[in-house]
Write an enzyme that holds these catalytic residues in place. Sequence first.
Site, PDB file in Angstrom:
ATOM      1  N   SER A 122       3.517  -2.582  10.300  1.00  6.42           N
ATOM      2  CA  SER A 122       4.968  -2.608  10.532  1.00  6.42           C
ATOM      3  C   SER A 122       5.633  -3.918  10.122  1.00  6.42           C
ATOM      4  O   SER A 122       6.560  -4.379  10.791  1.00  6.42           O
ATOM      5  CB  SER A 122       5.276  -2.258  11.994  1.00  6.42           C
ATOM      6  OG  SER A 122       4.846  -0.935  12.282  1.00  6.42           O
TER       7      SER A 122
ATOM      8  N   GLU B  34      -6.959   4.207   7.953  1.00  9.43           N
ATOM      9  CA  GLU B  34      -6.777   5.643   7.665  1.00  9.43           C
ATOM     10  C   GLU B  34      -8.016   6.207   6.965  1.00  9.43           C
ATOM     11  O   GLU B  34      -8.360   7.378   7.144  1.00  9.43           O
ATOM     12  CB  GLU B  34      -5.491   5.849   6.844  1.00  9.43           C
ATOM     13  CG  GLU B  34      -4.257   5.630   7.715  1.00  9.43           C
ATOM     14  CD  GLU B  34      -2.989   5.231   6.975  1.00  9.43           C
ATOM     15  OE1 GLU B  34      -2.941   5.331   5.733  1.00  9.43           O
ATOM     16  OE2 GLU B  34      -2.034   4.810   7.661  1.00  9.43           O
TER      17      GLU B  34
ATOM     18  N   HIS C 234      -9.453   0.628   4.912  1.00  6.16           N
ATOM     19  CA  HIS C 234      -8.190   0.865   5.626  1.00  6.16           C
ATOM     20  C   HIS C 234      -8.468   1.782   6.818  1.00  6.16           C
ATOM     21  O   HIS C 234      -9.294   2.689   6.734  1.00  6.16           O
ATOM     22  CB  HIS C 234      -7.165   1.502   4.679  1.00  6.16           C
ATOM     23  CG  HIS C 234      -5.786   1.529   5.247  1.00  6.16           C
ATOM     24  ND1 HIS C 234      -5.388   2.454   6.181  1.00  6.16           N
ATOM     25  CD2 HIS C 234      -4.715   0.711   5.034  1.00  6.16           C
ATOM     26  CE1 HIS C 234      -4.130   2.211   6.519  1.00  6.16           C
ATOM     27  NE2 HIS C 234      -3.694   1.168   5.834  1.00  6.16           N
TER      28      HIS C 234
ATOM     29  N   ASN D 169       0.870  -1.176   0.000  1.00  7.14           N
ATOM     30  CA  ASN D 169       0.000   0.000   0.000  1.00  7.14           C
ATOM     31  C   ASN D 169       0.912   1.233   0.000  1.00  7.14           C
ATOM     32  O   ASN D 169       1.508   1.560   1.016  1.00  7.14           O
ATOM     33  CB  ASN D 169      -0.884  -0.031   1.262  1.00  7.14           C
ATOM     34  CG  ASN D 169      -1.708   1.233   1.432  1.00  7.14           C
ATOM     35  OD1 ASN D 169      -1.806   2.058   0.518  1.00  7.14           O
ATOM     36  ND2 ASN D 169      -2.307   1.394   2.606  1.00  7.14           N
ATOM     37  N   TRP D 170       0.997   1.871  -1.160  1.00  8.92           N
ATOM     38  CA  TRP D 170       1.924   3.008  -1.290  1.00  8.92           C
ATOM     39  C   TRP D 170       1.361   4.274  -0.638  1.00  8.92           C
ATOM     40  O   TRP D 170       2.077   5.275  -0.539  1.00  8.92           O
ATOM     41  CB  TRP D 170       2.222   3.275  -2.763  1.00  8.92           C
ATOM     42  CG  TRP D 170       3.070   2.233  -3.441  1.00  8.92           C
ATOM     43  CD1 TRP D 170       3.536   1.060  -2.896  1.00  8.92           C
ATOM     44  CD2 TRP D 170       3.562   2.275  -4.790  1.00  8.92           C
ATOM     45  NE1 TRP D 170       4.278   0.374  -3.831  1.00  8.92           N
ATOM     46  CE2 TRP D 170       4.316   1.088  -5.003  1.00  8.92           C
ATOM     47  CE3 TRP D 170       3.433   3.181  -5.840  1.00  8.92           C
ATOM     48  CZ2 TRP D 170       4.938   0.810  -6.222  1.00  8.92           C
ATOM     49  CZ3 TRP D 170       4.055   2.900  -7.056  1.00  8.92           C
ATOM     50  CH2 TRP D 170       4.794   1.730  -7.241  1.00  8.92           C
ATOM     51  N   LYS D 171       0.092   4.236  -0.257  1.00  4.38           N
ATOM     52  CA  LYS D 171      -0.559   5.421   0.341  1.00  4.38           C
ATOM     53  C   LYS D 171      -0.357   6.644  -0.562  1.00  4.38           C
ATOM     54  O   LYS D 171      -0.304   6.499  -1.775  1.00  4.38           O
ATOM     55  CB  LYS D 171      -0.059   5.644   1.767  1.00  4.38           C
ATOM     56  CG  LYS D 171      -0.121   4.372   2.611  1.00  4.38           C
ATOM     57  CD  LYS D 171       0.023   4.640   4.076  1.00  4.38           C
ATOM     58  CE  LYS D 171       0.075   3.320   4.819  1.00  4.38           C
ATOM     59  NZ  LYS D 171       0.006   3.464   6.257  1.00  4.38           N
TER      60      LYS D 171
ATOM     61  N   GLY E 152       2.570   1.784  10.842  1.00  2.00           N
ATOM     62  CA  GLY E 152       3.551   2.858  10.738  1.00  2.00           C
ATOM     63  C   GLY E 152       4.262   3.187  12.038  1.00  2.00           C
ATOM     64  O   GLY E 152       4.933   4.214  12.138  1.00  2.00           O
TER      65      GLY E 152
ATOM     66  N   GLU F 271      -5.247  -5.487  10.455  1.00  4.27           N
ATOM     67  CA  GLU F 271      -4.256  -4.439  10.680  1.00  4.27           C
ATOM     68  C   GLU F 271      -4.575  -3.717  11.989  1.00  4.27           C
ATOM     69  O   GLU F 271      -5.395  -2.790  12.006  1.00  4.27           O
ATOM     70  CB  GLU F 271      -4.292  -3.421   9.539  1.00  4.27           C
ATOM     71  CG  GLU F 271      -3.949  -4.000   8.190  1.00  4.27           C
ATOM     72  CD  GLU F 271      -3.381  -2.938   7.273  1.00  4.27           C
ATOM     73  OE1 GLU F 271      -2.285  -3.148   6.761  1.00  4.27           O
ATOM     74  OE2 GLU F 271      -4.011  -1.885   7.096  1.00  4.27           O
TER      75      GLU F 271
ATOM     76  N   GLY G 173       2.854  -1.300   4.281  1.00  4.06           N
ATOM     77  CA  GLY G 173       2.870   0.129   3.961  1.00  4.06           C
ATOM     78  C   GLY G 173       4.287   0.599   3.686  1.00  4.06           C
ATOM     79  O   GLY G 173       4.810   0.462   2.581  1.00  4.06           O
ATOM     80  N   GLY G 174       4.942   1.154   4.701  1.00  2.00           N
ATOM     81  CA  GLY G 174       6.257   1.782   4.547  1.00  2.00           C
ATOM     82  C   GLY G 174       7.277   0.930   3.795  1.00  2.00           C
ATOM     83  O   GLY G 174       7.971   1.430   2.903  1.00  2.00           O
TER      84      GLY G 174
HETATM   85  C1  PEP Z   1      -0.705  -0.062   6.128  1.00  2.00           C
HETATM   86  O1  PEP Z   1      -0.851   1.153   6.078  1.00  2.00           O
HETATM   87  O2  PEP Z   1      -1.546  -0.799   5.608  1.00  2.00           O
HETATM   88  C2  PEP Z   1       0.468  -0.571   6.817  1.00  2.00           C
HETATM   89  C3  PEP Z   1       0.449  -1.809   7.210  1.00  2.00           C
HETATM   90  O3  PEP Z   1       1.511   0.312   7.028  1.00  2.00           O
HETATM   91  P1  PEP Z   1       2.952  -0.042   7.670  1.00  2.00           P
HETATM   92  O4  PEP Z   1       3.430  -1.306   7.012  1.00  2.00           O
HETATM   93  O5  PEP Z   1       3.806   1.138   7.311  1.00  2.00           O
HETATM   94  O6  PEP Z   1       2.744  -0.210   9.111  1.00  2.00           O
END
Ligand code: PEP
Length: 251
Positions: free
Chosen positions: A213, A99, A97, A12-14, A173, A167, A234-235
Amino acid sequence: MAGKRTALIAGNWKMNGLVADAAALAGAVAAGAGSVNCELLVCPPAVLLTTVSDASKGSKLAVGGQDCHAAVSGAHTGDISAEMLSDGGAAYVIVGHSERRADHGEADTDICAKAEAAHRAGLVAIVCVGETEAQRDAGQAEAIVGGQLTGSLPAGASAENTVIAYEPVWAIGTGRTPTAQDVQAMHNHMRTHVRDSHGAAFSDGVRLLYGGSVKPENAEELMALADVDGALVGGASLKAADFLAIAGCCR
Ligand code: PEP
């Protein structure tokens, strides 16, 4: 993970990337996609969908959206329909998600309608669920996630058209993750929950991703868990080497 489910590692590049970055990142991931033992997916910002689709052509890398509107088209300024995502080369879309739930006030009923829209457009919906830290501390994590599954999964969800991502909000994050035992316990709870709501074929076949994470350093342990069928990342999905290293942990 159980052998009959093919693992999925989804990035997920956000809200990150411009055309040149996206083409380079997708190209590097696509180049490694043939050497991993799982399906690979990246979900760029919608304006980069065609760039990423072009960069992944001829490879095993799939492309997805980060959200969709429930309607096919109409007066919804700034929104994007599932049909538009499909037209841009998407095969998947993330819905619900945390967010989106937090920043846009999306409720389970909205997410259910978006998942139905994804199915209508022929996309696989990745339905996200997860508790906050306060809810976990209060011993409510399983009840919260169970309620989100009940409210967000459409009646027509099948193992082919739906993926579920657990999640925990407090792990996204932050560099923090639940213990492997806690992840397995929650995934097992989710599988039991969806067996009751959607039947054994769904429960046995649906892929349950862990997200929060995930990094190359912790992926091996997480991907080895019996009820974890991949990851939503994500990251670490913004670096091709890290993303591919995570995918390399799927056996
Ligand atoms: C996400 O936003 O779906 C996510 C899992 O982010 P991260 O891996 O950065 O925690």
